[in-house]
Design a protein around this motif. Sequence first.
Motif, PDB file in Angstrom:
ATOM      1  N   THR A 567     -24.403   1.329   1.238  1.00 43.60           N
ATOM      2  CA  THR A 567     -23.266   1.643   2.102  1.00 43.60           C
ATOM      3  C   THR A 567     -22.483   2.813   1.517  1.00 43.60           C
ATOM      4  O   THR A 567     -22.258   2.856   0.300  1.00 43.60           O
ATOM      5  N   THR A 568     -22.090   3.729   2.357  1.00 38.96           N
ATOM      6  CA  THR A 568     -21.158   4.784   1.952  1.00 38.96           C
ATOM      7  C   THR A 568     -19.803   4.464   2.552  1.00 38.96           C
ATOM      8  O   THR A 568     -19.605   4.571   3.764  1.00 38.96           O
ATOM      9  N   MET A 569     -18.896   4.010   1.706  1.00 34.84           N
ATOM     10  CA  MET A 569     -17.532   3.713   2.137  1.00 34.84           C
ATOM     11  C   MET A 569     -16.681   4.970   1.971  1.00 34.84           C
ATOM     12  O   MET A 569     -16.861   5.728   1.018  1.00 34.84           O
ATOM     13  N   MET A 570     -15.768   5.193   2.873  1.00 34.47           N
ATOM     14  CA  MET A 570     -14.806   6.286   2.755  1.00 34.47           C
ATOM     15  C   MET A 570     -13.473   5.702   2.304  1.00 34.47           C
ATOM     16  O   MET A 570     -12.929   4.796   2.950  1.00 34.47           O
ATOM     17  N   ILE A 571     -12.982   6.214   1.192  1.00 36.15           N
ATOM     18  CA  ILE A 571     -11.765   5.668   0.588  1.00 36.15           C
ATOM     19  C   ILE A 571     -10.782   6.801   0.305  1.00 36.15           C
ATOM     20  O   ILE A 571     -11.167   7.973   0.253  1.00 36.15           O
ATOM     21  N   PRO A 572      -9.514   6.478   0.071  1.00 35.00           N
ATOM     22  CA  PRO A 572      -8.559   7.512  -0.349  1.00 35.00           C
ATOM     23  C   PRO A 572      -8.897   8.011  -1.751  1.00 35.00           C
ATOM     24  O   PRO A 572      -9.248   7.233  -2.634  1.00 35.00           O
ATOM     25  N   GLY A 573      -8.756   9.317  -1.967  1.00 33.23           N
ATOM     26  CA  GLY A 573      -9.100   9.889  -3.262  1.00 33.23           C
ATOM     27  C   GLY A 573      -8.105   9.571  -4.355  1.00 33.23           C
ATOM     28  O   GLY A 573      -8.454   9.590  -5.535  1.00 33.23           O
ATOM     29  N   ASP A 574      -6.843   9.279  -4.000  1.00 37.94           N
ATOM     30  CA  ASP A 574      -5.828   8.962  -4.989  1.00 37.94           C
ATOM     31  C   ASP A 574      -4.726   8.148  -4.317  1.00 37.94           C
ATOM     32  O   ASP A 574      -4.796   7.851  -3.111  1.00 37.94           O
ATOM     33  N   LEU A 575      -3.692   7.805  -5.051  1.00 39.48           N
ATOM     34  CA  LEU A 575      -2.634   6.936  -4.535  1.00 39.48           C
ATOM     35  C   LEU A 575      -1.801   7.621  -3.453  1.00 39.48           C
ATOM     36  O   LEU A 575      -1.350   6.970  -2.504  1.00 39.48           O
ATOM     37  N   GLU A 576      -1.593   8.912  -3.587  1.00 34.60           N
ATOM     38  CA  GLU A 576      -0.822   9.627  -2.566  1.00 34.60           C
ATOM     39  C   GLU A 576      -1.561   9.621  -1.233  1.00 34.60           C
ATOM     40  O   GLU A 576      -0.970   9.372  -0.179  1.00 34.60           O
TER      41      GLU A 576
END
Length: 906
Positions: A567-576
């Motif tokens: 699976t390729t999940m798309m996530i936020p790169g950092d907290l901002e």
Amino acid sequence: MKKVHVGPHTHWDREWYFTTSRSKVYLMKDFADVLNTLEKDCQFKFMLDAQASLLDDYLKWKPEDEERIRKLVKEKRLIIGPWYTQTDQMVISAESIVRNMYYGMKRCEEFGGYMNVGYVPDSFGQAGNMPQIYQAFGIKDTLFWRGVSNDQVKHTDYMWEGDDGSEVFVTQIPFGYYIGGNIPETQPESDTFWKKECFEKAGARSATSSIYFPNGFDQAPIRKNLSQILEKRNQEDPENKYFISTVEEYIEDVKSQNPQLEKVKGELLIAKHMRIHKSIFSSRSDLKVLNTQIQNYVTNTLEPILVISSQLGNEYPKEAVKEIWKLLFENAAHDSIGSCISDDANEDVYMRYKQARDIALNLVELHCRLISTSLEDKEGKITWTLFNTLPYERNETIEFTTYLPDGEFAIKDSKGNSIPYTIIKKRDLTEYVLSQTIRLNPGKSIYIPNKVYEATIVISKKEIVPFGYEQCTLEFSPTSEKPLEEIKKLENEFYQITINEDGSFNVLEKQSNRMYAHQGILVENGDDGDSFNYSPPRHDLEVYSTEYTPTIELSGSALIQTANIKTTMMIPGDLEKRANHILDTKLNVELSIRLRKFSRIIDIDVYVENQGLSHRLCILFDTNIASRFNIADQQFGVVVRPNGYEKEMELYIKSASNDTKAVANPLEPANWQQSATSWQEPPIAIEPCQSYVALSNEEQTVGLLPKGVREYEIIGEKKDTIRLTLFRTYGFMGKENLLYRPGRASGEKIIETPDAQLLKPMNFSLGAVYSDQPFNDSDIELLAKEYNSPIELYEYAEFLNGRLIFSEIEETGTNPKSDSLISASGNLVVSVIKNAEERPGIILRLFNGKNKKNIKETIQFAKKLKKAELMNLKEETLESLDIKEGNKIELPSIGHCKFITLYVEF
């Protein structure tokens, strides 16, 4: 009159925001000052943080001071031991704790004795079985800081009852080991200091008129004029008495006054007055994985195989094993195992794990080779010797890498029965392997195949002998291969597993016909924490693997079936970006599910290519078992924990709302200035385990067996879902005002830890068990032991003798093809089987893994026994046991959370 026992000491972290090397350099200076001061001032006493390792560190560079140290120790003015290093208690294994104290005591005895107190001034909580461990070392008293609040006891001197019922006396230092570290020498500062720090803080809750007042702090130099300071203080305050003392002297004084002592029970993890750092169990997840793997390998594989080898006449390498343990002890120090240290220091931690692992792996390889080459009827053949390190018969399906010849062949056991096998993959390495062969006797004819393949192979072997070995042989005859084929589902005797389109999977437990749907869902969220604590961001976002379409591949044979879910999940790169719900970074994950013949454990591997910052990845298992409590294992037994701490959370919220500087929402303490009434951390239910966590009722049990990070939380409206942490990442050693830890930073907030972002590929392994029985009948504690004690296998063939594995002189084999040395009824869990440290026999340590149930065990030995004894953890005889006919030992009934140490001599 108050009697103020001032205890000079240093709390010497071997590494923290600094490296071990820096610590050792400064130890040379500061410990030399300690020796000089003690020799000049006969009133002075000084405690060296209860760590024998500091003596080794110092004497390695200053061996000329050894006799000075011995003299001061014998005079009981230099206080050392009983630990080797200041170990953590919640992450480290039982055997690691036991060996740490054993080797610490033995080293200290060489100098003249040790402090007979369980001194742990900074361990992040107290494990529930420590009173039993202390008692088994002859320790009846302990001093600690963290884990008990004034809601549990009124005084700081009390009794602590462990989960098995053992008790020890406790002196708690409620404001830490550093409260008396900076004594002013002038007035009026002196009066103010002693009133506030000594009488109002350290001694306010003492059970007697005596107060223990530690004089020291982190890496503290000795206060050379302390005697003069206290002499002056006695003149300034003649109503009280101040003097240099020790922990042992203080405890003796308290007990002589016969106070009425309260009692606390079980593990101690309340963070009201001091931080516990719950969730430090997953800091630097990559190093936590190494710790889990190497601890298990040393006790479950290395030491038992060395016992088998020594019983066949080979030398037991005690000093090499001790070196492995000492490397692990250095990493077991509370900051090191917590990974709440700088990136530079964590590099040292990794190197010690690497050294320990490499020594252990090669000791096992050598002794498996010594055994395999000593067996009869091996010449001219390819053999595989299987090693079972548990004392009962096993049916196992084993996957391993080996070298195979070309052509059709069968694998036969020692009785000539065919063993089914499946070749998963192979590659031709003929030229390379055969070019490595070294023939020390060129005139001897040996078998050399035409082709040599490096292969991944699976075999299914029934009735593997208890605690022993069995030789299997390749024969060029009709094949016993079970080839791979296309499959639509995974199935063995216990389960049927189907893969859903969203990448989750369903498990049908066959015995009960009960379906567990949507298992193994991955969930990613932010981590605003640091090296000490996981803490959710104030603006979080959860991303689930089931939101994406995976690629699913299934393959298998009659022996093993595998599902690979990519699976390729798309996530936020950092907290901002997480706060703004920006999904801009790929998280490639591969979930591999394996089902083996004979196995009640579903094998799960998670491969991750991490590119995200400051986040956490967990895996969810919906058990459909609504419960108020979960069951996990601790050192030497089971622990039953609540799924949430409602009562403590009410106290936490109340203390926040009563604090005049608290913000409106007590769970949003961005500017909360901590006070004596406020909690240092909220009472979250993120917990550690040793090898499993389970939810259970009268009809079923579901358990997870992590081989990496051993941290979990029970979640869901019905508290029926186990969330197991795979990894978490962060960018700073310390941060301020976390949601899960208000106020100051615990570590150095200016130290960045880019390595802790774990921007690399990682693997995490775990097992899942679904049972139609309640906990005590599910045998999950025994399954976990088997899961962490895989069958070891060694291939022997004459053409492999050479550069690949080092060449050795060929020996004529005389030992039988199969032999079992120890067999047991399999009721108790084996902690370790090893050679005794100072006697010729062997040690078996076993414990009761059931909940509130007494257990008996019978053990039979293949060799004639000369003696059998019960021992304490110092390996001293407690009592002799009767040897029954057939070399059998019947152990006494073992109660809840109890362990037992058996010594036998042949």
